[in-house]
Scaffold this motif. Structure first.
Motif, PDB file in Angstrom:
ATOM      1  N   GLY A   1       0.798  -1.228   0.000  1.00  0.00           N
ATOM      2  CA  GLY A   1       0.000   0.000   0.000  1.00  0.00           C
ATOM      3  C   GLY A   1       0.826   1.271   0.000  1.00  0.00           C
ATOM      4  O   GLY A   1       0.304   2.362   0.207  1.00  0.00           O
ATOM      5  N   ILE A   2       2.147   1.151  -0.186  1.00  0.00           N
ATOM      6  CA  ILE A   2       3.010   2.351  -0.241  1.00  0.00           C
ATOM      7  C   ILE A   2       3.386   2.588  -1.699  1.00  0.00           C
ATOM      8  O   ILE A   2       3.943   1.701  -2.355  1.00  0.00           O
ATOM      9  CB  ILE A   2       4.285   2.160   0.609  1.00  0.00           C
ATOM     10  N   SER A   3       3.058   3.783  -2.201  1.00  0.00           N
ATOM     11  CA  SER A   3       3.309   4.068  -3.607  1.00  0.00           C
ATOM     12  C   SER A   3       4.594   4.877  -3.778  1.00  0.00           C
ATOM     13  O   SER A   3       4.696   6.007  -3.292  1.00  0.00           O
ATOM     14  CB  SER A   3       2.103   4.828  -4.174  1.00  0.00           C
ATOM     15  N   VAL A   4       5.586   4.279  -4.419  1.00  0.00           N
ATOM     16  CA  VAL A   4       6.818   5.012  -4.736  1.00  0.00           C
ATOM     17  C   VAL A   4       7.145   4.801  -6.215  1.00  0.00           C
ATOM     18  O   VAL A   4       7.093   3.687  -6.712  1.00  0.00           O
ATOM     19  CB  VAL A   4       8.040   4.578  -3.865  1.00  0.00           C
ATOM     20  N   ASP A   5       7.433   5.903  -6.894  1.00  0.00           N
ATOM     21  CA  ASP A   5       7.781   5.841  -8.316  1.00  0.00           C
ATOM     22  C   ASP A   5       9.260   6.150  -8.487  1.00  0.00           C
ATOM     23  O   ASP A   5       9.814   6.986  -7.775  1.00  0.00           O
ATOM     24  CB  ASP A   5       6.988   6.888  -9.108  1.00  0.00           C
ATOM     25  N   MET A   6       9.855   5.497  -9.471  1.00  0.00           N
ATOM     26  CA  MET A   6      11.277   5.735  -9.712  1.00  0.00           C
ATOM     27  C   MET A   6      11.468   6.873 -10.705  1.00  0.00           C
ATOM     28  O   MET A   6      10.734   6.966 -11.683  1.00  0.00           O
ATOM     29  CB  MET A   6      11.919   4.472 -10.274  1.00  0.00           C
ATOM     30  N   LEU A   7      12.457   7.699 -10.450  1.00  0.00           N
ATOM     31  CA  LEU A   7      12.797   8.785 -11.382  1.00  0.00           C
ATOM     32  C   LEU A   7      13.869   8.287 -12.349  1.00  0.00           C
ATOM     33  O   LEU A   7      14.529   7.285 -12.069  1.00  0.00           O
ATOM     34  CB  LEU A   7      13.314   9.991 -10.592  1.00  0.00           C
ATOM     35  N   PRO A   8      14.066   8.971 -13.471  1.00  0.00           N
ATOM     36  CA  PRO A   8      15.144   8.540 -14.377  1.00  0.00           C
ATOM     37  C   PRO A   8      16.494   8.573 -13.652  1.00  0.00           C
ATOM     38  O   PRO A   8      16.757   9.497 -12.888  1.00  0.00           O
ATOM     39  CB  PRO A   8      15.114   9.589 -15.496  1.00  0.00           C
ATOM     40  N   PRO A   9      17.338   7.570 -13.875  1.00  0.00           N
ATOM     41  CA  PRO A   9      18.654   7.555 -13.221  1.00  0.00           C
ATOM     42  C   PRO A   9      19.505   8.764 -13.635  1.00  0.00           C
ATOM     43  O   PRO A   9      19.322   9.314 -14.717  1.00  0.00           O
ATOM     44  CB  PRO A   9      19.289   6.252 -13.729  1.00  0.00           C
ATOM     45  N   GLU A  10      20.412   9.144 -12.750  1.00  0.00           N
ATOM     46  CA  GLU A  10      21.334  10.258 -13.042  1.00  0.00           C
ATOM     47  C   GLU A  10      22.753   9.728 -12.956  1.00  0.00           C
ATOM     48  O   GLU A  10      23.085   9.020 -12.004  1.00  0.00           O
ATOM     49  CB  GLU A  10      21.170  11.372 -12.004  1.00  0.00           C
ATOM     50  N   MET A  11      23.554  10.057 -13.951  1.00  0.00           N
ATOM     51  CA  MET A  11      24.954   9.600 -13.897  1.00  0.00           C
ATOM     52  C   MET A  11      25.908  10.684 -14.386  1.00  0.00           C
ATOM     53  O   MET A  11      25.564  11.466 -15.271  1.00  0.00           O
ATOM     54  CB  MET A  11      25.119   8.313 -14.700  1.00  0.00           C
ATOM     55  N   GLU A  12      27.078  10.723 -13.745  1.00  0.00           N
ATOM     56  CA  GLU A  12      28.112  11.699 -14.107  1.00  0.00           C
ATOM     57  C   GLU A  12      29.472  11.097 -13.809  1.00  0.00           C
ATOM     58  O   GLU A  12      29.636  10.416 -12.796  1.00  0.00           O
ATOM     59  CB  GLU A  12      27.965  12.958 -13.239  1.00  0.00           C
TER      60      GLU A  12
END
Lengths: 289, 119
Positions: free
Chosen positions: A250-261
């Protein structure tokens, strides 16, 4: 695996050299047969069934034996027999270290006592580390930290994912809260939703390369954007499994686009550093809010 | 030979997918690293099928799917997803995606889904 924890301690104490330690771990690793292979060798399962379970295991955060029982490919009794045949991690370590004439059994017992005291481990903790069960091993170290239950679950899942894809003998140390963390390269993915936080892998170049090699099934050179991309993809798959588990609770978490440098930088705020060791190289899992 | 456009911000994911598709006899018409680029490439190439990642910068997979299907209603789009994106998948199917493939890829299942989507 017990050997990776105890060898690390023996190295710290100057009782084993880095090379001797690597040799012992390698011997333990080679002595431990994969459950699927053992099951097919004993004709408990067909190769097709073992492959099917392996495929399910790649997508679901579950153990080989549990899936095989659910599918009706193994009985409880067969699994218990397989686990016994697979070998006790502690005994494999004792065998490796005594056969190499590095320590005898009495010395091991004596050092085991000081190990528990030095590392502030209870008898129960030592038994958990000796068990070879990644969940029990990880809990020993997570329980020594002030991570919330939510993050403990995230770290435990990541440990299982690392064991499955990168190193069957991954080691973890006690997570610590730090004011900031300086990274050499950025390989990060954020979560938003009911809980917002960032996850990141950093640490030794070799550890990042090991993840990339496991993902791409090819040899990698120095850390470059391809390495970081593969590390981010690994993080993305791991985080996807976590998001799915949380969704079911019941916990809603969405992933953001990965960040790399490829450039260094600093993470600030509420930062937790969870030190993992893959093939002996430090891989820091960083959780920040 | 069916032409496939791959839209995914991860080079790793594109490489793994590309190897599987080429082994299965498909032709890769192009690779885009975000939804906007994917839409542009679709307009230029008119591939037989698009594999579309969901989480991407600039324009995500759902946005690109809507844009492509709005201009090209017959476009065949298969979503590519990590686990844990159930609600977004439902949205994608409602927006006209034919099917989805999940990471890590199961080679045989992936090829079966692509063949089915191509009709």
């Amino acid at each position: 695996m017990f050997g990776v924890y105890f060898c690390n301690y023996l190295e710290e104490k100057g009782l084993l050299s880095k090379e001797q330690s690597a040799e012992v771990i390698d011997k333990c690793r080679k002595s431990k047969v994969k459950l699927g292979l053992l099951a097919t060798e004993l004709n408990f399962m067909t190769q097709e069934q073992a492959n099917e379970v392996n495929k399910i295991q790649q997508k679901e955060d579950r153990r080989f034996g549990d899936i095989a029982i659910e599918k009706g490919y193994l009985s409880e009794g067969q699994l218990s027999l397989l686990l016994k045949q697979q070998g006790d991690g502690y005994l494999l370590f004792v065998q490796a270290v005594t056969e190499a004439d590095l320590l005898d059994n009495d010395e091991i017992q004596k050092i085991l006592g000081t190990y528990a005291i030095d590392k502030e481990l209870s008898q129960e903790d030592v038994e958990a580390i000796k068990s070879g069960d990644i969940d029990r091993e990880v809990q020993v170290f997570l329980n020594k930290s002030d991570l919330s239950q939510f993050y403990k679950e995230y770290v435990a899942l990541t440990a299982r994912f690392l064991v499955r894809f990168v190193d069957a003998n991954v080691r973890i140390d006690v997570p610590v809260k730090v004011d900031n963390y300086t990274y050499k390269y950025k390989a990060l993915q954020g979560f938003i939703g009911d809980k917002s936080f960032n996850t990141m892998f950093a640490g030794d170049d070799g550890a990042l390369t090991d993840i990339a090699e496991a993902m791409l099934k090819e040899e990698m050179g120095e850390v470059d954007m391809d390495t970081l991309d593969a590390v981010c993809e690994f993080l993305n798959m791991n985080n996807g499994l976590f998001a799915r588990d949380e969704y079911e609770k019941g916990i809603s978490v969405d992933m953001l686009p990965p960040e790399m440098e490829l450039e260094s930088g600093e993470v600030n705020g509420n930062v937790y550093k969870i030190p993992f060791f893959v093939h002996g190289k430090e891989l820091d899992l960083i959780i920040s809010e | 030979m069916a032409k496939i456009l791959m839209v995914d911000d991860s080079r790793t994911s594109r490489k793994i997918l590309k190897d599987i598709l080429i082994d299965a006899g498909f032709e890769i018409s192009g690779e885009a690293s975000n939804g906007e680029e994917g839409y542009q490439m679709y307009s230029e190439q008119k591939p037989d099928l698009v594999t579309m990642d969901i989480t991407m910068p600039i324009l995500d997979g759902i946005g690109a799917l809507k844009k492509i299907r709005s201009d090209y209603p017959d476009a065949r789009v298969v979503m590519v997803t990590a686990a844990g994106q159930k609600s977004k998948l439902i949205e994608a199917i409602q927006c006209g995606a034919i099917d989805f493939i999940s990471k890590p890829f199961d080679n045989e299942k992936l090829v079966e889904i692509i063949n089915k989507a191509l009709g």
